[in-house]
Design a protein around this motif. Structure first.
Motif, short mmCIF file in Angstrom:
data_model
loop_
_atom_site.label_atom_id
_atom_site.label_comp_id
_atom_site.label_asym_id
_atom_site.label_seq_id
_atom_site.Cartn_x
_atom_site.Cartn_y
_atom_site.Cartn_z
N CYS A 82 0.84 -1.21 0.00
CA CYS A 82 0.00 0.00 0.00
C CYS A 82 0.87 1.25 0.00
CB CYS A 82 -0.90 0.05 1.22
SG CYS A 82 -2.33 -1.03 1.12
N THR A 83 1.97 1.23 0.75
CA THR A 83 2.83 2.42 0.81
C THR A 83 3.52 2.64 -0.52
OG1 THR A 83 4.61 1.10 1.76
CG2 THR A 83 3.23 2.31 3.28
N GLN A 84 3.84 1.56 -1.25
CA GLN A 84 4.46 1.71 -2.56
C GLN A 84 3.45 2.24 -3.57
OE1 GLN A 84 5.92 -2.19 -3.38
NE2 GLN A 84 7.61 -2.02 -1.94
N ASP A 85 2.19 1.78 -3.48
CA ASP A 85 1.17 2.16 -4.44
C ASP A 85 0.44 3.44 -4.06
OD1 ASP A 85 1.77 -0.04 -5.97
OD2 ASP A 85 0.29 -1.31 -4.97
N SER A 86 0.69 3.99 -2.86
CA SER A 86 0.00 5.20 -2.45
C SER A 86 0.42 6.40 -3.29
CB SER A 86 0.22 5.48 -0.97
OG SER A 86 1.57 5.80 -0.74
N VAL A 87 1.57 6.31 -3.93
CA VAL A 87 2.02 7.39 -4.82
C VAL A 87 1.07 7.49 -6.01
CG1 VAL A 87 3.91 8.16 -6.31
CG2 VAL A 87 4.41 7.08 -4.12
N TYR A 88 0.61 6.34 -6.48
CA TYR A 88 -0.28 6.30 -7.64
C TYR A 88 -1.76 6.39 -7.26
CZ TYR A 88 4.08 4.57 -9.55
OH TYR A 88 5.40 4.43 -9.90
N GLY A 97 -6.39 3.79 1.27
CA GLY A 97 -5.71 4.00 2.54
C GLY A 97 -4.53 3.08 2.72
N ILE A 98 -3.98 3.09 3.94
CA ILE A 98 -2.84 2.24 4.28
C ILE A 98 -3.23 1.38 5.46
CG2 ILE A 98 -0.46 2.22 5.09
CD1 ILE A 98 -0.07 4.87 3.65
N SER A 99 -3.01 0.09 5.36
CA SER A 99 -3.35 -0.85 6.43
C SER A 99 -2.27 -0.83 7.50
CB SER A 99 -3.47 -2.27 5.84
OG SER A 99 -3.60 -3.21 6.87
N ARG A 100 -2.70 -0.70 8.77
CA ARG A 100 -1.75 -0.72 9.88
C ARG A 100 -2.27 -1.63 10.98
NH1 ARG A 100 -0.28 5.56 9.96
NH2 ARG A 100 1.39 5.45 8.43
N TYR A 101 -1.35 -2.38 11.58
CA TYR A 101 -1.62 -3.24 12.73
C TYR A 101 -0.69 -2.83 13.86
CZ TYR A 101 -4.21 -6.64 9.88
OH TYR A 101 -5.13 -7.26 9.09
N THR A 102 -1.13 -3.02 15.10
CA THR A 102 -0.24 -2.83 16.25
C THR A 102 -0.04 -4.16 16.93
OG1 THR A 102 -2.08 -2.26 17.69
CG2 THR A 102 -0.90 -0.43 16.66
#
Length: 68
Positions: free
Chosen positions: A18-24, A29-34
């Motif tokens: 997701c972080t790589q494709d967030s530019v495009y 959104g971006i998935s985050r887990y704790t």
């Protein structure tokens, strides 16, 4: 008694695809887990395969720096 100091720390895992494709802007959104990890047993950055609801598949989620 327990030793002082935080051996177990709370970390955040973020989807790497997701972080790589967030530019495009392919995904909304971006998935985050704790989770928690033991610093003595795992000194390197943690990477786990988790489900990303934005990509609709299991992807690698890597540890990110905490923002304070």
């Amino acid at each position: 008694m327990a030793k002082s100091g935080d051996v177990r720390v709370t970390i955040t895992l973020e989807c790497t695809s997701c972080t790589q494709d967030s530019v495009y802007k392919k995904f909304p959104g971006i998935s985050r887990y704790t989770t928690r990890k033991n610093r003595r047993n795992t000194p390197i950055r943690l990477e786990l395969k988790k489900f990303c609801p934005y990509c609709y598949k299991h992807t690698i989620h890597g540890e990110i720096k905490k923002r304070d």
